[in-house]
Design an enzyme around this catalytic site. Structure first.
Site, mmCIF file in Angstrom:
data_model
loop_
_atom_site.group_PDB
_atom_site.id
_atom_site.type_symbol
_atom_site.label_atom_id
_atom_site.label_comp_id
_atom_site.label_asym_id
_atom_site.label_seq_id
_atom_site.Cartn_x
_atom_site.Cartn_y
_atom_site.Cartn_z
ATOM 1 N N HIS A 267 0.835 -1.207 0.000
ATOM 2 C CA HIS A 267 0.000 0.000 0.000
ATOM 3 C C HIS A 267 0.873 1.262 0.000
ATOM 4 O O HIS A 267 0.719 2.140 -0.847
ATOM 5 C CB HIS A 267 -0.921 -0.027 1.231
ATOM 6 C CG HIS A 267 -1.812 1.177 1.356
ATOM 7 N ND1 HIS A 267 -3.143 1.162 0.987
ATOM 8 C CD2 HIS A 267 -1.571 2.428 1.808
ATOM 9 C CE1 HIS A 267 -3.675 2.354 1.203
ATOM 10 N NE2 HIS A 267 -2.740 3.154 1.709
ATOM 11 N N GLU A 268 1.799 1.325 0.952
ATOM 12 C CA GLU A 268 2.673 2.509 1.028
ATOM 13 C C GLU A 268 3.548 2.594 -0.221
ATOM 14 O O GLU A 268 3.854 3.684 -0.709
ATOM 15 C CB GLU A 268 3.538 2.478 2.287
ATOM 16 C CG GLU A 268 2.753 2.483 3.617
ATOM 17 C CD GLU A 268 1.693 3.572 3.716
ATOM 18 O OE1 GLU A 268 1.899 4.659 3.153
ATOM 19 O OE2 GLU A 268 0.628 3.322 4.335
ATOM 20 N N HIS A 271 1.661 4.429 -2.862
ATOM 21 C CA HIS A 271 1.766 5.887 -2.659
ATOM 22 C C HIS A 271 3.124 6.384 -3.168
ATOM 23 O O HIS A 271 3.227 7.430 -3.809
ATOM 24 C CB HIS A 271 1.683 6.216 -1.164
ATOM 25 C CG HIS A 271 0.284 6.224 -0.600
ATOM 26 N ND1 HIS A 271 -0.717 7.020 -1.092
ATOM 27 C CD2 HIS A 271 -0.271 5.544 0.450
ATOM 28 C CE1 HIS A 271 -1.828 6.829 -0.375
ATOM 29 N NE2 HIS A 271 -1.585 5.929 0.562
ATOM 30 N N GLU A 297 -4.764 7.883 -2.812
ATOM 31 C CA GLU A 297 -5.268 6.616 -2.288
ATOM 32 C C GLU A 297 -5.614 5.656 -3.431
ATOM 33 O O GLU A 297 -5.504 4.441 -3.277
ATOM 34 C CB GLU A 297 -6.499 6.907 -1.411
ATOM 35 C CG GLU A 297 -6.761 5.907 -0.321
ATOM 36 C CD GLU A 297 -5.612 5.708 0.672
ATOM 37 O OE1 GLU A 297 -4.711 6.569 0.771
ATOM 38 O OE2 GLU A 297 -5.619 4.658 1.334
HETATM 39 ZN ZN ZN Z 1 -3.014 5.224 1.958
#
Ligand code: ZN
Length: 503
Positions: A267-268, A271, A297
């Site tokens: 997830h990170e 980003h 997001e």
């Molecule tokens: Zn996030």
């Protein structure tokens, strides 16, 4: 002065502000990743001094001079796109701050830090009344700020604009309404399914050192550039950008919950890919960052859910995973592993929720925020309204406020209007994927073969490179040909969960 001279001097002025911001980000990263405790107090003062300088420069007479000169219609038309968008951002920041009396801003900042520390205690004791007066003051401040910004009708729109410029209650009501109508029966069918996947093997011991090695490996696999970043360990994972050549991520290792670690890291990483791919031409300008919370997001959720939770990804990496693990997967088929990492069940805590139920958690918060700013909901009623909404949307009722209204730090931190971007991002992510597979029809085969280059290149070309040069709805429209539309996410989820739960 000639226009080029004004632009030149404006660029230099803005570059200095951005340099201060980079120094602030570096100090913050250091404080969050392991700065010695005895240095924290002084370091916080340094951050305070630098932030104050950014505030002063962003609201100075000199800044006003540049904005006035460069928004003059005769001049404005001659500016290149980057400069025009820069001035627009400078003006927005200037106007957001200049109308708030500095005494009130100071009091607000103090309240923010007080409310957050009271929140920690209140949450521990599950005692909403303890936090209530602080939240009431916080809401009162926000209402006043909205007034200072000159917003008279639909006040919640002004808060949404801080995180997701261009999005309004009207649009979100429509998107969330449709999404909820599709999600609730799907969640009910999944919960009632007789074919519940087994997932006990996911919590078997997975040595932290091995998890670290696995996370480093998987970050490289999704295209994260370690020459432009690094991975560290913190209690709450995050991504922080110094500049596109230095985009750092953190993760949290849990011996008995490796899959949360892996998916949190991916997830990170999503980003971070966004920030690493922003055009170098935008460095030193306010356009050199992700364009909104929602678009940001969309990138992290694209990688977490459409890559990290997909069968295609694990068909490529499952045998590797077994080598890092402790033997717990030796007798588990790829299919059973895939079903296990996608187990879905209504639960109380948003940050631990699965991808299917997650958007419903956001809708509970959205309805409450809207009620506080556009309606007549008062702070004292939050616990009961929270519980009613949880029951209505997820079919479960928290037994205390710790697992209910007190769970998130956003409201004590003053972040009203932030939550919707989490679910909007997911909606956008599915729209991007739907468009991408028209250009990359063998998407699943590529992911299975471990070749994600074409995927990241596509995202980079349509989204990442622009930074804030394009606004969120512009990115969405230019790329997918339409505004926010939840149909693609609903399709994606109902296909996936019908298969997993054999509905
Ligand atoms: Zn996030």
């Amino acid at each position: 002065m000639a226009i080029t001279e004004i632009v030149d001097s404006y660029n230099k002025y803005v570059k200095k502000i951005m340099d201060f911001n980079e120094a602030i980000a570096l100090a913050e990263w250091d404080m969050r990743t392991g700065a010695p405790i005895k240095g924290i107090k002084q370091r916080s003062e340094v951050v305070g001094t630098l932030s104050d300088e950014v505030f002063k420069r962003s609201t100075s007479d000199e800044m006003k001079g540049y904005i006035d000169a460069l928004t003059d219609p005769a001049v404005h038309d001659q500016l290149d796109l980057v400069t025009r968008r820069m001035v627009e951002e400078s003006q927005k920041t200037y106007e957001r701050f200049i109308n708030i009396p500095s005494e009130e801003n100071k009091a607000y900042v103090i309240l923010q830090s007080e409310a957050q520390s009271v929140w920690k205690e209140a949450k521990k004791n599950s005692d909403f009344e303890m936090l209530q007066p602080y939240l009431e003051k916080m809401v009162a401040f926000k209402r006043k700020f909205i007034e200072y910004w000159g917003v008279k009708t639909n006040k919640y729109d002004a808060l949404l604009d801080l995180y997701e410029p261009g999005l309004t209650v009207e649009t979100i009501d429509h998107v969330f309404g449709k999404l909820r109508k599709g999600l609730i029966p799907l969640v009910e069918a999944v919960t009632a399914s007789k074919d519940q996947p087994q997932n006990a093997f996911l919590t078997a011991s997975f040595p932290v050192e091995k998890q670290k090695a696995l996370c480093l490996h998987l970050l490289k696999e999704i295209g994260y550039d370690f020459d432009a970043g690094r991975l560290d360990e913190t209690e709450h994972p995050f991504e922080i950008t110094l500049n596109p050549g230095d985009v750092r991520v953190t993760t949290n290792y849990q011996e008995n919950d490796f899959i949360s670690t892996v998916l949190g890291t991916i997830h990170e990483g999503g980003h971070a890919l966004y920030e690493q791919h922003i055009s170098r031409e935008l460095v030193g300008t306010p356009l050199c960052e992700g364009t909104s919370m929602g678009i940001h997001e969309s990138q992290s959720l694209f990688f977490e859910n459409f890559i990290g939770r997909s069968k295609a990804f694990w068909s490529c990496h499952y045998e590797e995973l077994k080598k890092y693990a402790n033997g717990q997967f030796d007798d588990v088929s790829l299919d059973d592993f895939y079903r296990a990492i996608n187990v879905s069940r209504p639960s109380f805590i948003r940050t631990l929720a699965d991808e299917l139920t997650y958007p419903l958690h956001i809708m509970v918060r959205y309805d409450i925020e809207k009620g506080l700013f556009n309606g007549d909901l008062s702070v004292k009623d939050l616990p009961s309204v929270w519980n009613e909404k949880m029951n209505e949307y997820l079919g479960i009722t928290p037994t205390n406020d710790r697992e209910g209204v007190l769970q998130d730090i956003h409201w004590p931190g003053g972040d009203f209007g932030y939550f919707p971007s989490y679910a909007l991002g997911y909606v956008y992510a599915a729209q991007f994927k739907n468009t991408m597979i028209k250009d990359v029809p063998d998407f699943d085969a590529r992911v299975s073969s471990g070749n994600l280059e074409v995927v990241t290149e596509w995202l980079s070309k349509h989204i990442h490179q622009f930074g804030r040069l394009k606004k969120p709805l512009e990115i969405l429209n230019d790329t997918t040909g339409e505004g926010p539309n939840p149909d693609y996410l609903l399709n994606e989820l109902s296909k996936k969960y019908s298969d997993i739960y054999r509905l």
